[in-house]
Design a protein around this motif. Sequence first.
Motif, PDB file in Angstrom:
ATOM      1  N   ARG A   1       0.821  -1.223   0.000  1.00 13.91           N
ATOM      2  CA  ARG A   1       0.000   0.000   0.000  1.00 13.91           C
ATOM      3  C   ARG A   1       0.845   1.258   0.000  1.00 13.91           C
ATOM      4  O   ARG A   1       0.313   2.361  -0.073  1.00 13.91           O
ATOM      5  CB  ARG A   1      -0.930  -0.010   1.208  1.00 13.91           C
ATOM      6  CG  ARG A   1      -2.028  -1.032   1.073  1.00 13.91           C
ATOM      7  CD  ARG A   1      -2.965  -0.982   2.240  1.00 13.91           C
ATOM      8  NE  ARG A   1      -2.978  -2.279   2.901  1.00 13.91           N
ATOM      9  CZ  ARG A   1      -3.910  -2.684   3.731  1.00 13.91           C
ATOM     10  NH1 ARG A   1      -4.904  -1.900   4.049  1.00 13.91           N
ATOM     11  NH2 ARG A   1      -3.837  -3.873   4.283  1.00 13.91           N
TER      12      ARG A   1
ATOM     13  N   THR B   1      -4.231  -6.518  -5.083  1.00 17.86           N
ATOM     14  CA  THR B   1      -5.197  -7.110  -4.166  1.00 17.86           C
ATOM     15  C   THR B   1      -5.622  -8.459  -4.743  1.00 17.86           C
ATOM     16  O   THR B   1      -5.412  -8.738  -5.921  1.00 17.86           O
ATOM     17  CB  THR B   1      -6.450  -6.220  -4.002  1.00 17.86           C
ATOM     18  OG1 THR B   1      -7.041  -5.997  -5.289  1.00 17.86           O
ATOM     19  CG2 THR B   1      -6.115  -4.897  -3.330  1.00 17.86           C
TER      20      THR B   1
ATOM     21  N   SER C   1      -9.111 -11.092  -4.752  1.00 19.20           N
ATOM     22  CA  SER C   1     -10.516 -11.267  -4.423  1.00 19.20           C
ATOM     23  C   SER C   1     -10.862 -12.728  -4.585  1.00 19.20           C
ATOM     24  O   SER C   1     -10.171 -13.473  -5.284  1.00 19.20           O
ATOM     25  CB  SER C   1     -11.396 -10.406  -5.326  1.00 19.20           C
ATOM     26  OG  SER C   1     -11.183  -9.033  -5.045  1.00 19.20           O
TER      27      SER C   1
ATOM     28  N   GLY D   1      -8.627  -8.970  -0.154  1.00 12.48           N
ATOM     29  CA  GLY D   1      -7.864  -7.922   0.497  1.00 12.48           C
ATOM     30  C   GLY D   1      -6.543  -7.646  -0.181  1.00 12.48           C
ATOM     31  O   GLY D   1      -6.234  -8.201  -1.239  1.00 12.48           O
ATOM     32  N   HIS D   2      -5.759  -6.796   0.448  1.00 14.80           N
ATOM     33  CA  HIS D   2      -4.453  -6.382  -0.057  1.00 14.80           C
ATOM     34  C   HIS D   2      -3.425  -7.502   0.097  1.00 14.80           C
ATOM     35  O   HIS D   2      -3.468  -8.250   1.075  1.00 14.80           O
ATOM     36  CB  HIS D   2      -3.958  -5.154   0.709  1.00 14.80           C
ATOM     37  CG  HIS D   2      -4.799  -3.943   0.480  1.00 14.80           C
ATOM     38  ND1 HIS D   2      -5.905  -3.668   1.233  1.00 14.80           N
ATOM     39  CD2 HIS D   2      -4.687  -2.944  -0.429  1.00 14.80           C
ATOM     40  CE1 HIS D   2      -6.447  -2.539   0.805  1.00 14.80           C
ATOM     41  NE2 HIS D   2      -5.737  -2.085  -0.201  1.00 14.80           N
TER      42      HIS D   2
ATOM     43  N   ASP E   1      -0.234  -6.896   0.533  1.00 16.77           N
ATOM     44  CA  ASP E   1       0.682  -6.381   1.566  1.00 16.77           C
ATOM     45  C   ASP E   1       2.076  -7.002   1.517  1.00 16.77           C
ATOM     46  O   ASP E   1       2.631  -7.440   2.531  1.00 16.77           O
ATOM     47  CB  ASP E   1       0.073  -6.541   2.955  1.00 16.77           C
ATOM     48  CG  ASP E   1      -1.074  -5.555   3.197  1.00 16.77           C
ATOM     49  OD1 ASP E   1      -1.060  -4.463   2.596  1.00 16.77           O
ATOM     50  OD2 ASP E   1      -1.975  -5.864   3.990  1.00 16.77           O
TER      51      ASP E   1
ATOM     52  N   GLU F   1      -7.487 -14.259   3.594  1.00 16.66           N
ATOM     53  CA  GLU F   1      -8.547 -13.248   3.585  1.00 16.66           C
ATOM     54  C   GLU F   1      -9.930 -13.882   3.749  1.00 16.66           C
ATOM     55  O   GLU F   1     -10.751 -13.380   4.508  1.00 16.66           O
ATOM     56  CB  GLU F   1      -8.484 -12.407   2.301  1.00 16.66           C
ATOM     57  CG  GLU F   1      -7.305 -11.463   2.245  1.00 16.66           C
ATOM     58  CD  GLU F   1      -7.374 -10.333   3.256  1.00 16.66           C
ATOM     59  OE1 GLU F   1      -8.479  -9.937   3.684  1.00 16.66           O
ATOM     60  OE2 GLU F   1      -6.299  -9.816   3.632  1.00 16.66           O
TER      61      GLU F   1
ATOM     62  N   HIS G   1      -6.884  -0.692  -7.553  1.00 16.96           N
ATOM     63  CA  HIS G   1      -6.544  -2.021  -7.074  1.00 16.96           C
ATOM     64  C   HIS G   1      -6.275  -2.882  -8.304  1.00 16.96           C
ATOM     65  O   HIS G   1      -7.148  -3.043  -9.158  1.00 16.96           O
ATOM     66  CB  HIS G   1      -7.677  -2.642  -6.258  1.00 16.96           C
ATOM     67  CG  HIS G   1      -7.720  -2.161  -4.851  1.00 16.96           C
ATOM     68  ND1 HIS G   1      -8.723  -2.499  -3.977  1.00 16.96           N
ATOM     69  CD2 HIS G   1      -6.866  -1.372  -4.143  1.00 16.96           C
ATOM     70  CE1 HIS G   1      -8.490  -1.942  -2.801  1.00 16.96           C
ATOM     71  NE2 HIS G   1      -7.376  -1.242  -2.877  1.00 16.96           N
TER      72      HIS G   1
ATOM     73  N   ASN H   1      -6.137  -6.235  -9.357  1.00 17.21           N
ATOM     74  CA  ASN H   1      -6.765  -7.362  -8.673  1.00 17.21           C
ATOM     75  C   ASN H   1      -6.715  -8.659  -9.469  1.00 17.21           C
ATOM     76  O   ASN H   1      -6.914  -8.662 -10.676  1.00 17.21           O
ATOM     77  CB  ASN H   1      -8.231  -7.002  -8.403  1.00 17.21           C
ATOM     78  CG  ASN H   1      -8.884  -7.953  -7.446  1.00 17.21           C
ATOM     79  OD1 ASN H   1      -8.574  -7.960  -6.264  1.00 17.21           O
ATOM     80  ND2 ASN H   1      -9.789  -8.768  -7.948  1.00 17.21           N
TER      81      ASN H   1
END
Length: 186
Positions: A34, A42, A44, A71-72, A74, A86, A126, A128
């Motif tokens: 981030r 990210t 999903s 989520g991210h 990270d 997640e 994002h 994704n």
Amino acid sequence: MYQQITNYQPYNEQEAKDKELLLKVLKQKDVLTRENEVGHFTVSCWVLNQNHNKVLMCYHKVYNSWSWLGGHVDGEKNFKKVALKEVQEESGLENVSFMSDDLFSLEVLTVDGHVKRGKYVSSHLHYNVTYLMEANDQDELKIKEDENKGLRWFSFEDALKASTEPWFVENIYSKLNSKVKDYLKR
């Protein structure tokens, strides 16, 4: 992840265009964290029940809508590990499995500015990737109170009706439902 995205066969024009962008941004600095405030990766999860006729959605506090889980990343390079974590964290489900080792979908998503944990987060992207997963709809669901207000299994059609994000319904969730139908025919 670069190789997985390179090998990914786009389902439609949106995925083809987004695949091109994802491959470009993967070469940039900090897109896995981030710290890159313009955009970051990210994951999903489109989580189906054991009968493959329902999808699990959470009522997301930031978006004020029923939405997919995820989520991210990270900084984690193993995106499947993030996806599993997640779903387990956001739903309380312990027994969740991947229906495929491959990516199920990919997309570039816009995120409007919002307040999270008392701090303003500027609008950003994002990058994704989505995984198709499975869980038992009889297992107990547990709300992750800092992120969502509800969890529920929806029929594919009702999932589209429940979401209050028109762009997601039209471009993402409808696409995922179509892809699930194609996937299950195999």
